[in-house]
Design a protein around this motif. Structure first.
Motif, short mmCIF file in Angstrom:
data_model
loop_
_atom_site.label_atom_id
_atom_site.label_comp_id
_atom_site.label_asym_id
_atom_site.label_seq_id
_atom_site.Cartn_x
_atom_site.Cartn_y
_atom_site.Cartn_z
N ALA A 19 -0.95 3.06 3.18
CA ALA A 19 0.26 3.57 2.55
C ALA A 19 0.42 5.08 2.69
CB ALA A 19 0.31 3.16 1.08
N ALA A 20 -0.56 5.85 2.25
CA ALA A 20 -0.42 7.31 2.27
C ALA A 20 -0.35 7.87 3.68
CB ALA A 20 -1.56 7.96 1.48
N PRO A 60 4.81 6.22 -1.34
CA PRO A 60 4.21 5.58 -0.15
C PRO A 60 4.01 4.08 -0.34
CG PRO A 60 3.12 7.65 -0.60
CD PRO A 60 4.01 7.38 -1.79
N TRP A 61 3.55 3.67 -1.52
CA TRP A 61 3.34 2.25 -1.77
C TRP A 61 4.67 1.51 -1.82
CZ3 TRP A 61 0.51 -1.75 -1.23
CH2 TRP A 61 0.76 -2.90 -1.96
N GLN A 62 5.66 2.08 -2.47
CA GLN A 62 6.98 1.45 -2.52
C GLN A 62 7.53 1.26 -1.11
OE1 GLN A 62 8.77 0.19 -5.07
NE2 GLN A 62 7.03 0.59 -6.42
N PHE A 63 7.36 2.27 -0.29
CA PHE A 63 7.87 2.23 1.09
C PHE A 63 7.22 1.10 1.88
CE2 PHE A 63 7.46 3.98 5.53
CZ PHE A 63 8.78 3.83 5.89
N ILE A 64 5.90 1.07 1.88
CA ILE A 64 5.19 0.12 2.74
C ILE A 64 5.30 -1.31 2.19
CG2 ILE A 64 2.92 0.38 1.64
CD1 ILE A 64 1.68 0.27 4.42
N SER A 65 5.21 -1.47 0.88
CA SER A 65 5.22 -2.83 0.32
C SER A 65 6.62 -3.44 0.37
CB SER A 65 4.68 -2.83 -1.11
OG SER A 65 5.49 -2.04 -1.96
N SER A 104 2.54 -12.32 -0.52
CA SER A 104 2.57 -11.27 -1.54
C SER A 104 1.36 -11.33 -2.46
CB SER A 104 3.85 -11.35 -2.35
OG SER A 104 3.94 -12.62 -3.01
N ASP A 105 0.74 -12.51 -2.60
CA ASP A 105 -0.42 -12.66 -3.48
C ASP A 105 -1.74 -12.62 -2.73
OD1 ASP A 105 -0.07 -15.02 -2.12
OD2 ASP A 105 -0.34 -16.33 -3.86
N ASN A 106 -1.71 -12.23 -1.46
CA ASN A 106 -2.94 -12.17 -0.67
C ASN A 106 -3.63 -10.84 -0.92
OD1 ASN A 106 -4.54 -11.41 1.83
ND2 ASN A 106 -4.06 -13.53 2.32
N ALA A 107 -4.83 -10.89 -1.49
CA ALA A 107 -5.53 -9.66 -1.87
C ALA A 107 -5.89 -8.81 -0.65
CB ALA A 107 -6.79 -10.01 -2.65
N TRP A 108 -6.29 -9.46 0.44
CA TRP A 108 -6.67 -8.69 1.64
C TRP A 108 -5.46 -7.97 2.22
CZ3 TRP A 108 -5.20 -8.63 6.75
CH2 TRP A 108 -6.01 -7.90 7.61
N GLN A 109 -4.32 -8.65 2.28
CA GLN A 109 -3.12 -8.01 2.81
C GLN A 109 -2.69 -6.85 1.93
OE1 GLN A 109 -0.04 -10.92 3.54
NE2 GLN A 109 -1.32 -12.14 4.90
N SER A 110 -2.75 -7.02 0.61
CA SER A 110 -2.40 -5.93 -0.29
C SER A 110 -3.33 -4.74 -0.10
CB SER A 110 -2.45 -6.41 -1.75
OG SER A 110 -1.47 -7.39 -1.98
N ALA A 111 -4.61 -5.03 0.09
CA ALA A 111 -5.58 -3.95 0.31
C ALA A 111 -5.27 -3.22 1.61
CB ALA A 111 -6.99 -4.52 0.32
N GLU A 112 -4.88 -3.96 2.65
CA GLU A 112 -4.52 -3.31 3.92
C GLU A 112 -3.31 -2.40 3.76
OE1 GLU A 112 -5.71 -3.63 7.60
OE2 GLU A 112 -7.19 -3.40 6.01
N MET A 113 -2.32 -2.86 3.02
CA MET A 113 -1.15 -2.03 2.79
C MET A 113 -1.51 -0.79 1.97
SD MET A 113 2.12 -4.58 2.33
CE MET A 113 1.46 -5.62 1.03
N ARG A 114 -2.36 -0.96 0.96
CA ARG A 114 -2.80 0.18 0.16
C ARG A 114 -3.54 1.19 1.03
NH1 ARG A 114 -0.55 0.99 -4.89
NH2 ARG A 114 -0.36 -1.00 -5.99
N ARG A 115 -4.38 0.69 1.93
CA ARG A 115 -5.18 1.57 2.78
C ARG A 115 -4.30 2.41 3.70
NH1 ARG A 115 -8.05 1.09 7.76
NH2 ARG A 115 -7.32 -1.05 8.10
#
Length: 251
Positions: free
Chosen positions: A89-90, A58-63, A76-87
């Motif tokens: 992903a599944a 799921p993470w590979q797909f979304i990121s 790519s280094d934005n912590a908030w954006q990464s957190a949104e994608m993690r949230r």
């Protein structure tokens, strides 16, 4: 339900996203996740097959989809954006695999769009026609790339004039297309639809509020110089745009 949004710049994507968010429950509109909403689509089906054997599929797909075709504000280094994608992903991967996923595409009358893009980017009269010609080519390329999504579905193309002329009717059609239920009470939005959180930063100073009446009366034509009108008429792919109900101006 996840809806991936597409639409060329200045075609009402923010307004449509805000209306969907206000009037449908349990629907998430993806403007930047899974790729830039203003760019040709990532091959999501191919990418999904490619990552299936990964431990973190799921993470590979979304990121990968998001960062392979990033928006202007994607970092790519934005912590908030990464957190949104993690949230997302599944649940997004599950929805995509189950078919609880669709595409919604915005479009605006090409002549009105030409006025809007020229104003928004502050093109001077001296350079506007050449830049407009290239922008028209990009407009063509994007809608050609999104057309297969419409043909395959589930997907819906929404013309901006229809959205402002019959907002509730368009939302009803959207609900039927994707099998999602509207809220009991219609919730309008402000004329100026704010950007999504991903689009950080303030709105441009002096940006005017959208006047739906002027759009429907086609007053935007008065803002186009004859050379600009000629550029739109000669450069747009009217065979393609005719499928969406648009035609070139008569001489």
């Amino acid at each position: 339900m996840f809806l991936k949004q597409y639409g060329e710049r200045r075609t009402g994507t923010n307004a449509l996203r805000a209306l969907i968010a206000a009037n449908f429950e349990d629907v998430i509109v993806l403007m930047h996740i899974l790729g830039d909403k203003h760019s040709p689509p990532v091959d999501l089906d191919g990418l999904w097959r490619e990552v299936q054997d990964a431990d973190d599929a799921p993470w590979q797909f979304i990121s990968r989809a998001t960062l392979d075709r990033p928006s202007l504000t994607t970092r790519s280094d934005n912590a908030w954006q990464s957190a949104e994608m993690r949230r997302h992903a599944a649940p997004l991967a599950q929805a995509f695999a189950a078919g609880a996923f669709g595409y919604v595409i915005s479009i605006k009358n090409p002549y009105a769009w030409a006025v809007s893009i020229a104003k928004f980017t502050n093109w001077s009269r001296a350079v506007a026609t050449e830049r407009l010609r290239e922008a028209c080519r990009v407009f063509n390329d994007c809608y050609r790339a999104w057309l297969p999504l419409l043909e395959r579905g589930p997907a819906l193309l929404i013309r901006h004039e229809d959205l402002i002329r019959d907002t509730e009717g368009v939302l009803d059609r959207l609900g039927r297309t994707f099998g999602i239920r509207r809220s009991a009470t219609f919730r309008p939005i402000e004329k100026l639809a704010l950007p999504a959180d991903w689009d950080d930063g303030p709105l441009p100073i002096g940006r005017s509020r959208f006047d739906a009446g002027r759009y429907l009366r086609e007053e935007y034509l008065q803002a186009l110089s004859p050379p600009q009108r000629d550029v739109v008429t000669s450069t747009m792919d009217w065979e393609l745009l005719g499928r969406f109900g648009y035609a070139p101006l008569a001489d």
